[in-house]
Motif scaffolding. Structure first.
Motif, mmCIF file in Angstrom:
data_model
loop_
_atom_site.group_PDB
_atom_site.id
_atom_site.type_symbol
_atom_site.label_atom_id
_atom_site.label_comp_id
_atom_site.label_asym_id
_atom_site.label_seq_id
_atom_site.Cartn_x
_atom_site.Cartn_y
_atom_site.Cartn_z
ATOM 1 N N ASP A 59 0.945 -1.077 0.082
ATOM 2 C CA ASP A 59 0.037 -0.034 -0.031
ATOM 3 C C ASP A 59 1.029 1.203 0.139
ATOM 4 O O ASP A 59 1.760 1.341 0.957
ATOM 5 N N ALA A 60 0.666 2.091 -1.141
ATOM 6 C CA ALA A 60 1.761 3.097 -1.301
ATOM 7 C C ALA A 60 1.669 4.208 -0.111
ATOM 8 O O ALA A 60 2.521 4.673 0.455
ATOM 9 N N GLU A 61 0.212 4.646 0.268
ATOM 10 C CA GLU A 61 0.072 5.423 1.420
ATOM 11 C C GLU A 61 0.746 5.129 2.683
ATOM 12 O O GLU A 61 1.422 5.636 3.239
ATOM 13 N N ALA A 62 0.554 3.826 3.180
ATOM 14 C CA ALA A 62 1.203 3.105 4.376
ATOM 15 C C ALA A 62 2.777 3.008 4.456
ATOM 16 O O ALA A 62 3.108 3.337 5.356
ATOM 17 N N GLN A 63 3.082 2.598 3.103
ATOM 18 C CA GLN A 63 4.681 2.925 2.791
ATOM 19 C C GLN A 63 5.130 4.073 3.046
ATOM 20 O O GLN A 63 6.271 4.508 3.723
ATOM 21 N N THR A 64 4.484 5.100 2.553
ATOM 22 C CA THR A 64 4.811 6.392 2.787
ATOM 23 C C THR A 64 4.976 7.004 4.028
ATOM 24 O O THR A 64 5.956 7.527 4.679
ATOM 25 N N TYR A 65 3.902 6.608 4.820
ATOM 26 C CA TYR A 65 3.980 6.942 6.262
ATOM 27 C C TYR A 65 5.043 6.187 7.179
ATOM 28 O O TYR A 65 5.844 6.659 7.907
ATOM 29 N N LEU A 66 5.350 4.933 6.685
ATOM 30 C CA LEU A 66 6.390 4.172 7.250
ATOM 31 C C LEU A 66 8.050 4.743 7.032
ATOM 32 O O LEU A 66 8.857 5.164 8.044
ATOM 33 N N VAL A 67 7.834 5.525 5.841
ATOM 34 C CA VAL A 67 9.087 6.198 5.580
ATOM 35 C C VAL A 67 9.279 7.430 6.470
ATOM 36 O O VAL A 67 10.481 7.843 6.995
ATOM 37 N N ASN A 68 8.128 8.110 6.728
ATOM 38 C CA ASN A 68 8.103 9.358 7.547
ATOM 39 C C ASN A 68 8.543 8.761 8.800
ATOM 40 O O ASN A 68 9.218 9.687 9.650
ATOM 41 N N ALA A 69 7.864 7.861 9.396
ATOM 42 C CA ALA A 69 8.056 7.351 10.547
ATOM 43 C C ALA A 69 9.576 6.976 10.767
ATOM 44 O O ALA A 69 10.204 7.395 11.934
ATOM 45 N N TYR A 70 10.330 6.523 9.926
ATOM 46 C CA TYR A 70 11.857 6.183 10.139
ATOM 47 C C TYR A 70 12.544 7.623 10.142
ATOM 48 O O TYR A 70 13.463 7.517 10.850
ATOM 49 N N LEU A 71 12.188 8.490 9.308
ATOM 50 C CA LEU A 71 12.716 9.835 9.182
ATOM 51 C C LEU A 71 12.575 10.411 10.524
ATOM 52 O O LEU A 71 13.511 11.227 11.079
ATOM 53 N N ARG A 72 11.361 10.428 11.046
ATOM 54 C CA ARG A 72 11.038 10.966 12.523
ATOM 55 C C ARG A 72 12.269 10.300 13.543
ATOM 56 O O ARG A 72 12.588 11.127 14.347
ATOM 57 N N LYS A 73 12.486 9.013 13.407
ATOM 58 C CA LYS A 73 13.250 8.678 14.406
ATOM 59 C C LYS A 73 14.790 8.973 14.010
ATOM 60 O O LYS A 73 15.729 8.543 14.837
ATOM 61 N N GLY A 74 15.106 9.222 13.117
ATOM 62 C CA GLY A 74 16.464 9.568 12.246
ATOM 63 C C GLY A 74 17.010 8.644 11.732
ATOM 64 O O GLY A 74 18.390 8.353 11.407
ATOM 65 N N ASP A 75 16.405 7.453 11.370
ATOM 66 C CA ASP A 75 16.777 6.209 10.633
ATOM 67 C C ASP A 75 16.494 6.348 9.304
ATOM 68 O O ASP A 75 15.828 5.842 8.522
ATOM 69 N N ILE A 76 17.597 7.010 8.538
ATOM 70 C CA ILE A 76 17.672 7.304 7.281
ATOM 71 C C ILE A 76 17.835 6.055 6.501
ATOM 72 O O ILE A 76 17.263 6.082 5.448
ATOM 73 N N GLU A 77 18.659 5.242 7.075
ATOM 74 C CA GLU A 77 19.107 3.995 6.132
ATOM 75 C C GLU A 77 17.686 3.201 5.999
ATOM 76 O O GLU A 77 17.508 2.735 4.891
ATOM 77 N N ALA A 101 16.856 10.026 -3.705
ATOM 78 C CA ALA A 101 18.280 10.493 -4.075
ATOM 79 C C ALA A 101 18.638 11.680 -2.861
ATOM 80 O O ALA A 101 19.781 11.488 -2.790
ATOM 81 N N ASP A 102 17.645 12.109 -2.361
ATOM 82 C CA ASP A 102 18.024 13.101 -1.173
ATOM 83 C C ASP A 102 18.470 12.214 -0.064
ATOM 84 O O ASP A 102 19.671 12.552 0.739
ATOM 85 N N LEU A 103 17.972 11.350 0.194
ATOM 86 C CA LEU A 103 18.360 10.515 1.284
ATOM 87 C C LEU A 103 19.505 9.591 1.067
ATOM 88 O O LEU A 103 20.404 9.751 1.950
ATOM 89 N N LEU A 104 19.999 9.360 -0.254
ATOM 90 C CA LEU A 104 21.044 8.704 -0.638
ATOM 91 C C LEU A 104 22.190 9.970 -0.301
ATOM 92 O O LEU A 104 23.573 9.490 0.044
ATOM 93 N N TYR A 105 22.053 11.101 -0.682
ATOM 94 C CA TYR A 105 23.024 11.991 -0.431
ATOM 95 C C TYR A 105 23.440 12.227 0.937
ATOM 96 O O TYR A 105 24.574 12.262 1.365
ATOM 97 N N GLN A 106 22.279 12.336 1.817
ATOM 98 C CA GLN A 106 22.654 12.588 3.496
ATOM 99 C C GLN A 106 23.356 11.110 3.725
ATOM 100 O O GLN A 106 24.262 11.324 4.658
ATOM 101 N N LEU A 107 23.277 9.899 3.271
ATOM 102 C CA LEU A 107 24.050 8.695 3.365
ATOM 103 C C LEU A 107 25.456 8.599 2.943
ATOM 104 O O LEU A 107 25.908 7.680 3.151
ATOM 105 N N GLU A 108 25.556 9.597 1.962
ATOM 106 C CA GLU A 108 26.947 9.720 1.265
ATOM 107 C C GLU A 108 27.107 8.323 0.401
ATOM 108 O O GLU A 108 28.241 8.011 0.125
#
Length: 322
Positions: A59-77, A101-108
């Motif tokens: 489900d695209a919406e649920a997975q988008t929220y999951l991405v946001n949850a990881y970012l909220r924790k600082g778990d960019i990987e 692409a933005d996250l890959l940049y942050q992860l170098e």
């Protein structure tokens, strides 16, 4: 009896149909609670709910929220891993590779960015984002000519090229093309986009051009408007240090720490200043405190809340994985 039940209530559901309905209900409950948890700041709980929901179905919406949850924790990987999967699941949606692409940049993880950005460009060649991220990467690795080309494309394709103009100004400064860099910054200021970051960039260009006094005035102006910009204090202290004003530079850093609190970068800078003043003990104290702050930050980033018991209690009846 079975005949009349079928006649008046329709076809009797099979076990497979009943199971499908249970699974759909489980998904809805888990997704809803995951979204609600994220909205009240409970990222760990949101991750658990949304992960279980996505185990039931994509489900695209649920997975988008999951991405946001990881970012909220600082778990960019982990956020990047989810987005990479989404790029495969939804290959016609350019939002996912652009964000990845933005996250890959942050992860170098620069080697992966070219393909991801090209994927977004293939989906929509009029997007500014992929060119902007490519330019950021190329600036970082010192490929200034290609960085300038992509920043220019990002400017041309963007309705609001603020970030791309600021990036190109930084690239042009690296190429020592100061007049054009200054022109980009002046364009931003003329568009009423003269925020702290723009003024700081103008100051750095002027400093590189040798207009140190004018740059110093700009850095001080930035602090008058917003006294919580550590980069401005660092630039002022750097100018004072270059002029041999060690005591003044140390005072600037002291003022910064008093104003915005202890920060690792400021403490390391003050440690270096004290060392050059001959204060080895003071330098060591600052260095140790900077190391402590770094360790505390890493510990905070890695800390996780144990929510397994709560999950078991809350979803005992609906969670097929419990």
């Amino acid at each position: 009896m079975g005949f009349f039940k079928t006649l008046f209530s329709g076809k009797e559901e099979s076990e497979e149909e009943k199971d499908a309905k249970r699974q759909e209900n489980n998904f809805d409950v888990l997704k809803f609670d995951g979204i609600q948890a994220l909205r009240i700041g409970r990222a760990d709980y949101a991750i658990a709910c949304l992960t279980h929901a996505l185990d039931i179905k994509a489900d695209a919406e649920a997975q988008t929220y999951l991405v946001n949850a990881y970012l909220r924790k600082g778990d960019i990987e982990s956020a990047a891993d989810e987005l990479e999967e989404m790029c495969g699941l939804y290959p016609n949606d350019a939002r996912y590779p652009v964000t990845l692409a933005d996250l890959l940049y942050q992860l170098e993880r620069y080697d992966e960015m070219d393909d991801i950005c090209q994927q977004a460009i293939n989906i929509d060649p009029d997007l500014a984002g992929p060119y902007y991220h490519l330019a950021r990467k190329q600036l970082t690795i010192g490929d200034y000519d290609h960085a300038e080309e992509n920043a220019t494309l990002a400017i041309e394709k963007s309705e609001n090229p603020h970030d791309a103009l600021l990036l190109r100004a930084e690239i042009l400064q690296k190429k020592e093309n100061y007049e054009q860099a200054l022109a980009d910054v002046e364009q931003l200021i003329g568009n009423d986009s003269g925020d702290d970051e723009v003024l700081m960039q103008k100051g750095m260009i002027l400093e590189a051009m040798g207009n140190v006094e004018e740059a110093l005035t700009l850095y001080n102006n930035v602090l008058e408007e917003n006294p919580f910009i550590p980069e401005a204090y660092a630039k002022i202290a750097g100018i004072q240090l270059n002029d041999g004003q060690l005591a003044e530079a140390a005072q600037t850093i002291d003022d910064a720490i008093e104003q915005i609190g202890e920060q690792e970068s400021l403490l390391r800078l003050r440690s270096e200043l004290r060392r050059r003043q001959g204060d080895e003990q003071g330098a060591l104290t600052d260095q140790n405190r900077a190391d402590e702050l770094k360790a505390e930050q890493e510990q905070a980033m890695g800390k996780q809340v144990d929510i397994e018991q709560e999950m078991r209690e809350r979803y005992n009846s609906v969670n097929p994985f419990g």
